[in-house]
Design a protein around this motif. Structure first.
Motif, short mmCIF file in Angstrom:
data_model
loop_
_atom_site.label_atom_id
_atom_site.label_comp_id
_atom_site.label_asym_id
_atom_site.label_seq_id
_atom_site.Cartn_x
_atom_site.Cartn_y
_atom_site.Cartn_z
N THR A 166 0.84 -1.19 0.00
CA THR A 166 0.00 0.00 0.00
C THR A 166 0.88 1.24 0.00
N PHE A 167 0.66 2.10 -0.96
CA PHE A 167 1.51 3.30 -1.10
C PHE A 167 0.70 4.52 -0.74
N HIS A 168 1.21 5.29 0.20
CA HIS A 168 0.47 6.45 0.69
C HIS A 168 0.48 7.56 -0.33
N ALA B 245 15.43 -7.34 13.88
CA ALA B 245 14.00 -7.22 13.64
C ALA B 245 13.36 -8.59 13.42
N SER B 246 12.17 -8.75 13.94
CA SER B 246 11.42 -9.99 13.75
C SER B 246 10.36 -9.83 12.67
N THR B 247 10.37 -8.67 11.99
CA THR B 247 9.40 -8.41 10.93
C THR B 247 9.74 -9.25 9.70
N PRO B 248 8.75 -9.48 8.82
CA PRO B 248 9.00 -10.29 7.62
C PRO B 248 10.12 -9.70 6.77
N TRP C 188 11.77 0.65 5.93
CA TRP C 188 11.33 -0.38 6.88
C TRP C 188 10.26 0.18 7.82
N LEU C 189 10.47 1.39 8.31
CA LEU C 189 9.51 2.02 9.20
C LEU C 189 8.16 2.24 8.50
N ASN D 264 5.25 0.26 10.02
CA ASN D 264 4.50 1.09 10.96
C ASN D 264 3.88 2.33 10.32
N GLY D 265 4.01 2.48 8.99
CA GLY D 265 3.38 3.60 8.31
C GLY D 265 3.98 4.95 8.61
#
Length: 339
Positions: free
Chosen positions: A4-6, A50-53, A299-300, A304-305
């Protein structure tokens, strides 16, 4: 995987990733000059904390072969990639058309984010538009502070080159300089032009621009030497990169000139030259921080948007002066290749 691109039209409250910057972790892999083909540099670093994908980020710069400045940018990017569980793909080409093709390669690989430099913004406009149309977030670093919003980038990390040039011009006034030559190693590079224009704006003495071929260091040396022999009134040589400053030291000697040298940007050899007094001072824009924040920002955003600067203001990493008063502190980090 969600991309998703803001939209650029929506305003987000400013958020500066200072907390992320405080977790800087130097990656354990060595850096080398970029080339025309993309290189995957993530394989040599750990998966990070980091444990993120796992995500993939492409860093595409206008690095010229042998320009060690970009090794520092890359090390910062690798450190962020290690921490954030990011696979980093680094590629570079000083030719704007080729750089655009490298960005297209990243789009074709369906990366999760792209960080680019905008040394020649017009050449990058179309490919950036393609990336955003593909819903791939794009951030800028180093070059392009005046153009990143026009091209639709989410964020920018670097220094305002005009402001940096103005600061150096004021410093020349305080040094008592009267006649300076500003050496541009890549004609058409907007950031380099802005630096010299900034110097001219605030320097009360005479300023002249000298163009050299930055990819041919013997030619750089001979061109600066010839200029100094031609005009013995030149009392300051201003270069726009550490390797060119170190070469200018040789030119001053060959020309039997009394000119002093100031420069933009650092490396470990340049800090030694400042300590010795062969170079008076440097303007530091913290390239390691630029690479680190560019990757970390993607990454942020993904996890986390977050938008550093809210998508409205650049995150400035410079300018700051390095001279004999503080060079010893900076030198210990420059020796590691991170300043």
């Amino acid at each position: 995987m969600d991309r998703t691109f803001h939209p650029r039209t929506r305003r987000i409250a400013p958020f500066v990733a200072t907390a992320a910057a405080s977790m800087l972790l130097i990656a354990g892999c060595s850096s080398s000059s970029g080339g025309k083909k993309a290189e995957e540099s993530g394989a040599a670093v750990s998966a990070g904390k980091a444990s993120t994908p796992r995500m993939t980020v492409a860093l595409v710069t206008h690095q010229a072969p042998g320009d060690t400045f970009w090794d520092i940018v890359r090390k910062g990017a690798e450190a962020a990639a290690a921490k954030d569980n990011v696979k980093l793909i680094y590629s570079a080409d000083p030719n704007a058309g080729n750089q655009a093709n490298l960005v297209q390669n990243a789009i074709d690989q369906k990366v999760d984010g792209i960080a680019i430099t905008l040394a020649k913004p017009d050449a990058m406009k179309d490919v950036v538009s393609k990336a955003t149309s593909a819903k791939i977030p794009v951030v800028g670093l180093n070059s392009g502070v005046s153009d990143w919003q026009k091209l639709g980038l989410m964020e920018f990390f670097g220094q305002d080159e005009t402001v940096a040039g103005e600061a150096l011009g004021k410093r020349l006034n305080s040094e008592g300089a009267k006649n300076a030559v500003c050496v541009i190693q890549e004609q058409g590079n907007i950031g380099l032009t802005q630096r010299c224009d900034g110097v001219k704006k605030t320097f009360s003495g005479k300023t002249e621009t000298l163009y050299v071929n930055g990819t041919d260091m013997p030619s750089v040396k001979s061109t600066i030497t010839a200029k100094l022999k031609q005009d013995s009134a030149i009392d300051y040589v201003v270069t726009l990169g550490a390797p060119y400053a170190l070469t200018a030291v040789q030119s001053v000697g060959d020309a039997s000139s009394k000119a002093k040298i100031a420069t933009f940007d650092l490396n470990k050899d340049l800090t030694g030259a400042i300590s010795k007094g062969t170079i008076q001072f440097a303007v530091d824009q913290q390239p390691y921080l630029q690479g680190y924040l560019a990757v970390d920002s993607l990454w942020l955003y993904k996890t986390n948007g977050n938008y550093s600067g809210g998508g409205e203001q650049p995150i400035l990493t410079g300018p700051a002066f390095v001279d004999k008063s503080n060079v010893d502190t900076v030198a210990q980090f420059a020796a590691k290749g991170t300043r």
